[in-house]
Design an enzyme around this catalytic site. Structure first.
Site, short mmCIF file in Angstrom:
data_model
loop_
_atom_site.label_atom_id
_atom_site.label_comp_id
_atom_site.label_asym_id
_atom_site.label_seq_id
_atom_site.Cartn_x
_atom_site.Cartn_y
_atom_site.Cartn_z
N ASP A 46 101.89 18.60 -18.91
CA ASP A 46 101.45 19.99 -19.04
C ASP A 46 102.49 21.02 -18.58
OD1 ASP A 46 99.20 18.48 -19.46
OD2 ASP A 46 97.94 19.56 -18.02
N GLN A 62 104.55 19.48 -15.35
CA GLN A 62 104.13 18.28 -14.64
C GLN A 62 105.18 17.19 -14.83
OE1 GLN A 62 100.31 17.61 -13.24
NE2 GLN A 62 101.51 19.37 -12.60
N TYR A 107 98.87 18.89 -9.27
CA TYR A 107 98.45 18.92 -10.67
C TYR A 107 98.52 20.35 -11.22
CZ TYR A 107 96.92 14.02 -10.95
OH TYR A 107 96.88 12.64 -11.00
N SER A 108 98.10 20.49 -12.47
CA SER A 108 98.36 21.70 -13.25
C SER A 108 97.74 22.96 -12.65
CB SER A 108 97.86 21.52 -14.68
OG SER A 108 98.64 20.56 -15.35
N ARG A 167 89.77 20.90 -12.26
CA ARG A 167 91.22 21.07 -12.15
C ARG A 167 91.73 22.19 -13.06
NH1 ARG A 167 90.28 15.89 -14.13
NH2 ARG A 167 90.69 15.55 -16.35
N ASP A 168 93.03 22.45 -12.95
CA ASP A 168 93.80 23.36 -13.80
C ASP A 168 93.40 24.82 -13.59
OD1 ASP A 168 94.58 20.89 -14.79
OD2 ASP A 168 93.36 21.03 -16.60
N GLU A 226 89.78 20.65 -20.19
CA GLU A 226 90.99 20.84 -19.40
C GLU A 226 91.68 22.16 -19.78
OE1 GLU A 226 92.77 16.77 -17.85
OE2 GLU A 226 93.28 17.10 -19.96
#
Length: 496
Positions: A46, A62, A107-108, A167-168, A226
């Site tokens: 990502d 990432q 993470y993202s 997430r994200d 996502e």
């Protein structure tokens, strides 16, 4: 292909020299890109933290340094002054060892300038001693020396009413408002994808859960959403996200998608009233996790970039221990009720020598293509068929065909010698009610991006041609074209 143990995948990088030999091996690969951002070593996925700050475009991706495997993730930092030529700056976010909130990966996420600093909002992937996941939304500040200072505590942890798939974070600053929002991709206990909304009156602290985003009329679209984003373009709100583990019409057997819904966002009621159905962003084979740059001061457009890949698949360069590239940055506008994606005007600066076509045709009426090139084709009404990355006799390769009676364009990559992910399907279609009139095709050493009718559609695919697959042939149709060699635009330097 190498089988990775958990210990190998989640090993911490202690010294850049641990991956120097890997860099030296992959740097001579014939599939290393020349004008696309790509993994310095190992695997990239990502794009993160895309933003304009301090007179430069900043982008992070990432990164797992060890090979073509998803494991311990870092944020790797690249910058550009023009969105075309990119420079490696090195690792920016490192996961903490031990019991840290991101001990199994940074993470993202996204980024936002605040005064003279750049702040990074990201998902801390924490695993306890029993390997149970605990996601946290974390914050770090990028210093003038290029290094980051993490805030000691996360902004917030996982909401207990949802699974650990949270997430994200996308940070959203509302114009003329004292309220800020973070939206997260999430999954309900019933395995339904959704978006969670947090708000605060301060970008650095005080975040509270506001609720789940309501999208009336969208009851189920995959079990996890996502990389969510809500962009304001040309007076429209655009809800962008990646629904997972669902098959969509025309997308073959693929179960991971990237798309958008056009509509109107009401932040008071946390309701997105859609003005149409879910549309995919890219009609090709390899595009996911698209993100728009924050801090673009133009109400009529956004700048988008995406991972040129998909989750849960493999690519031929996996055998070389590296994987991953990003798409070209694209100008995103609204035309009618659809998003339009165009190559940035600045890309024309990469044009080098234009091929003199009269001198380039072989006996089979095929043109030998440079390894990195741009092809522009004007097409008169009627059927059309073009082969790219074909053999010298015009056979094989990727076939672009347009059926004027059906008003439909088809991209078929099954003729390539190096076939991969065939179970997902090797052909993609897109209706063109107004016919086919124009193509812009960007070919790099291991990718093809096809822009149709001034941005009406784009098809992206990774492609790994053999030494024989470097030709193009107009098989049917009345066309006029230009072909330019493209100059290198990425500095593939070993900087960790």
């Amino acid at each position: 292909m190498k089988e990775w143990t958990r210990e190998e995948r989640y090993r911490y990088l202690k010294d850049p020299m641990e991956v120097k030999d890997l860099f030296d091996r992959i740097s001579v690969s014939k599939y290393r890109q020349t004008f696309h951002i790509q993994a310095v070593t190992g695997l990239m996925n990502d794009p993160n933290g895309f933003v304009y700050f301090d007179n430069k475009w900043h982008l992070f991706y990432q990164w797992c340094p060890w090979g073509a495997v998803h494991g311990l993730k870092y944020w790797y930092h690249v910058v550009s002054k023009n969105l075309i030529t990119w420079e490696n700056l090195g690792v920016c976010l490192l996961p903490d060892e031990g019991d840290g909130y991101d001990n199994k990966g940074a993470y993202s996420g996204s980024a936002m300038p605040i005064d003279d600093k750049l702040y990074l909002y990201y998902t801390g992937n924490n695993r306890d001693s029993d390997w149970v996941r605990h996601p946290y939304t974390c914050l770090a500040r990028l210093g003038s020396d290029g290094w980051t200072e993490k805030y000691p505590l996360p902004l917030f942890g996982a909401h207990p009413d949802y699974t650990d798939n949270q997430r994200d974070p996308k940070i959203i600053v509302m114009p003329d408002s004292n309220t800020y929002y973070i939206i997260l991709g999430a999954e309900t206990p019933e395995k339904r994808g959704c978006i969670l909304v947090y708000k605060s009156e301060n970008l650095l602290h005080g975040w509270t859960f506001a609720g789940e985003l309501k999208v009336p009329g969208v009851d189920y679209l995959g079990n996890m959403w996502e990389c969510p984003s809500i962009e304001r373009i040309g007076g429209h709100d655009i809800l962008m996200f990646c629904p997972q583990h669902i098959k969509l019409p025309g997308r073959g057997e693929s179960t991971n998608h990237n798309g958008y819904i056009l509509g109107k966002m009401d932040w008071d009621s946390l309701t997105f009233e859609h003005e149409g159905s879910f549309h995919v962003l890219d009609f090709g084979f390899d595009s996911y996790a698209a993100t728009c740059a924050n801090n673009v001061q133009d109400p009529d457009k956004a700048i988008l970039i995406a991972w040129m890949g998909l989750p849960d698949v493999t690519y031929p360069t996996d055998e070389e221990e590296w994987a991953g590239s990003l798409t070209l940055p694209r100008e995103l506008t609204v035309r009618g009720r659809r998003l339009i994606q165009k190559p940035l005007p600045e890309l024309k600066k990469l044009r080098g020598e234009e091929l003199s076509l009269e001198e380039k045709f072989n006996e089979e009426q095929c043109i030998r293509l440079p390894d990195a090139c741009e092809i522009e084709v004007d097409i008169r009404p009627g059927d059309c068929e073009i082969g790219i990355l074909t053999d010298g006799d015009g056979t094989g390769g990727i076939v672009i065909s347009y059926d004027d009676r059906e008003k439909e364009i088809t991209i078929d990559k099954s003729g390539m010698k190096e076939r991969f992910n065939t179970e997902l399907g090797e052909s993609r279609k897109r209706p063109l009610p107004d016919g086919l009139s124009h193509l812009r095709i960007f070919i790099d050493r291991s990718s093809v991006e096809i822009f149709v009718n001034d941005g009406d559609a784009v098809f992206t695919t990774r492609a790994f041609p053999t030494d024989q697959e470097h030709f193009m042939k107009i098989k049917e149709g009345d066309t006029f074209m230009h072909i330019w060699k493209l100059k290198p635009a990425v500095k593939d330097n070993f900087i960790i």
